[in-house]
Design an enzyme around this catalytic site. Structure first.
Site, PDB file in Angstrom:
ATOM      1  N   ASP A 131     -28.158   9.002  16.825  1.00  0.00           N
ATOM      2  CA  ASP A 131     -28.443   7.688  17.422  1.00  0.00           C
ATOM      3  C   ASP A 131     -27.258   7.055  18.173  1.00  0.00           C
ATOM      4  O   ASP A 131     -27.455   6.150  18.972  1.00  0.00           O
ATOM      5  CB  ASP A 131     -28.910   6.703  16.342  1.00  0.00           C
ATOM      6  CG  ASP A 131     -30.182   7.161  15.648  1.00  0.00           C
ATOM      7  OD1 ASP A 131     -30.897   8.000  16.226  1.00  0.00           O
ATOM      8  OD2 ASP A 131     -30.453   6.684  14.538  1.00  0.00           O
ATOM      9  N   GLY A 186     -30.189  11.188   8.242  1.00  0.00           N
ATOM     10  CA  GLY A 186     -30.780  12.172   9.154  1.00  0.00           C
ATOM     11  C   GLY A 186     -29.760  13.231   9.548  1.00  0.00           C
ATOM     12  O   GLY A 186     -28.605  12.901   9.833  1.00  0.00           O
ATOM     13  N   THR A 214     -24.725  11.107  13.432  1.00  0.00           N
ATOM     14  CA  THR A 214     -26.125  10.708  13.683  1.00  0.00           C
ATOM     15  C   THR A 214     -26.402  10.877  15.163  1.00  0.00           C
ATOM     16  O   THR A 214     -25.530  10.590  15.992  1.00  0.00           O
ATOM     17  CB  THR A 214     -26.408   9.243  13.275  1.00  0.00           C
ATOM     18  OG1 THR A 214     -27.621   8.811  13.902  1.00  0.00           O
ATOM     19  CG2 THR A 214     -25.309   8.275  13.691  1.00  0.00           C
ATOM     20  N   ASP A 246     -25.112   4.923  17.017  1.00  0.00           N
ATOM     21  CA  ASP A 246     -25.245   3.477  16.761  1.00  0.00           C
ATOM     22  C   ASP A 246     -24.268   2.983  15.696  1.00  0.00           C
ATOM     23  O   ASP A 246     -24.517   1.969  15.057  1.00  0.00           O
ATOM     24  CB  ASP A 246     -26.696   3.169  16.321  1.00  0.00           C
ATOM     25  CG  ASP A 246     -27.078   3.887  15.032  1.00  0.00           C
ATOM     26  OD1 ASP A 246     -26.334   4.781  14.596  1.00  0.00           O
ATOM     27  OD2 ASP A 246     -28.124   3.539  14.456  1.00  0.00           O
TER      28      ASP A 246
HETATM   29  O1  F6P Z   1     -31.164   8.191  12.421  1.00  0.00           O
HETATM   30  C1  F6P Z   1     -31.615   9.376  12.986  1.00  0.00           C
HETATM   31  C2  F6P Z   1     -33.112   9.313  13.206  1.00  0.00           C
HETATM   32  O2  F6P Z   1     -33.501  10.551  13.779  1.00  0.00           O
HETATM   33  C3  F6P Z   1     -33.629   8.130  14.027  1.00  0.00           C
HETATM   34  O3  F6P Z   1     -33.445   8.332  15.403  1.00  0.00           O
HETATM   35  C4  F6P Z   1     -35.063   8.100  13.600  1.00  0.00           C
HETATM   36  O4  F6P Z   1     -35.608   6.806  13.780  1.00  0.00           O
HETATM   37  C5  F6P Z   1     -34.987   8.455  12.143  1.00  0.00           C
HETATM   38  O5  F6P Z   1     -33.781   9.186  11.966  1.00  0.00           O
HETATM   39  C6  F6P Z   1     -36.138   9.288  11.632  1.00  0.00           C
HETATM   40  O6  F6P Z   1     -35.955   9.466  10.284  1.00  0.00           O
HETATM   41  P1  F6P Z   1     -36.778  10.505   9.391  1.00  0.00           P
HETATM   42  O7  F6P Z   1     -36.292  11.887   9.722  1.00  0.00           O
HETATM   43  O8  F6P Z   1     -36.434  10.116   7.991  1.00  0.00           O
HETATM   44  O9  F6P Z   1     -38.204  10.335   9.748  1.00  0.00           O
END
Ligand code: F6P
Length: 323
Positions: free
Chosen positions: A131, A15, A129, A133
């Site tokens: 997150d 992401g 990221t 995390d």
């Molecule tokens: O890891 C970043 C993030 O935005 C998470 O918070 C979320 O669950 C995920 O990516 C969403 O992913 P995508 O953009 O592939 O739907």
């Protein structure tokens, strides 16, 4: 591959996160400053496997330090999970004489990096990221901006919540991690914060709303981390059991966009520079990390370890302050 680093490549994966551009700029310019040849790889591991390399110049990263997204673009590569994809990625690097790779991304990106490192590719990871995390670092690039975005959005939601005397359940991102919900919830004075790390009873949430109501408080904001479950299901349950007029807002990908905060742009720049210095020092299989207010490097394997415990004390404080 020879021992001295002459050519490096940089990619963003997973992401996108605000500040990734600042990190790319820093890797490119720091590399050029030290006389290295620097390639940008487009579309993360997908572009690596398919040979989407572009030689970077000073000008190629002009005017991006303050912009969200990633100018190299990104992808969640399925092919990188296969031995064939991994072998092709290594072959692409060898073909261009790339001595080392800088990977900017989240935990999936680090798993890809681990497979390349196991095949002898010199790697430094930069945690990017929203997150926050990734084990081993107190902060990831993009988290601060995302939290600020949530706070700004919730303050707008609060205006309409107050006007209509409604309860809002606002879902935020974070995958399985409640860090965005906790920090944003504390910063915007949410009445309740629901995160995957702490089990909760909806009856307690409702009692709190009722106590507020008895004191004349006719609107409330509940921040829900996406890892807890469906906002629509929980919102409906809340409405049914409490009788309060309830609305659900899912902030979604809005949280991944926007110009990076100064904190993220500085963190990203510092980490980009550190990544290049680390490779020039002859170190490999490392990640940049923010520890005790300092950008340091740690072994990449730290990032595959257990996540640091959720900040329970801060969570409890948020609960006490929003009584
Ligand atoms: O890891 C970043 C993030 O935005 C998470 O918070 C979320 O669950 C995920 O990516 C969403 O992913 P995508 O953009 O592939 O739907």
């Amino acid at each position: 591959m020879t021992d001295a680093i002459k050519t490096i490549a940089v990619l963003t994966s997973g992401g996108d996160a605000p500040g990734m551009n600042a990190a790319i700029r820093s890797v490119v310019r720091k590399g050029l400053y030290h006389g290295l040849k620097v390639y940008g790889v487009k579309r993360g591991y997908e572009g690596l496997i398919h040979g989407e390399f572009r030689e970077m110049s000073l000008g190629s990263v002009a005017d991006i330090v303050h912009r969200g997204g990633t100018m190299l673009m990104t992808a969640r590569s399925q092919e990188m999970h296969t031995p064939e994809g991994q072998a092709q990625a290594v072959a692409q690097l060898r073909e261009r004489g790339v001595d080392a790779l800088v990977v900017i991304g989240g935990d999936g990106s680090y798993r890809g990096a681990q497979t390349l490192a196991a095949q002898g590719v010199k790697i430094v990871g930069i945690p990017g990221t929203i997150d926050n995390d990734i084990p081993g670092t107190d902060l990831t690039i993009g988290f601060d901006t995302a939290v600020n975005t949530v706070v700004e959005a919730v303050s707008k939601i609060r205006d309409t919540a107050t006007s209509h005397e409604r309860t809002f359940l606002v879902e935020v991102m974070g995958r399985t991690c409640g860090n965005i919900a906790l920090q944003a919830g504390l910063a915007c004075g949410a009445e309740s914060i629901l995160v995957p790390e702490v089990p909760f009873d909806l009856e307690d949430v409702i009692s709190k709303l009722q106590r507020g109501h008895q004191r004349g408080k006719n609107h409330s904001i509940i921040l829900l981390a996406e890892g807890v479950g469906s906002a629509y299901t929980i919102g409906e349950e809340l409405r049914r059991r409490s009788g309060f007029e309830t609305r659900v807002t899912i902030l979604g990908h809005l949280q991944r966009g926007g110009n990076p905060s100064a904190i993220d742009a500085v963190l990203a720049s510092a980490m980009g520079g550190k990544a290049v210095e680390t490779l020039l020092d002859g170190q490999t299989d490392m990640m940049t990390a923010y520890v005790n207010q300092e950008v340091v490097v740690r072994p990449l394997e730290v990032a595959y370890g257990p996540r640091p415990p959720f900040n329970r004390a801060l969570y409890e404080l948020a609960g006490q302050l929003s009584i």
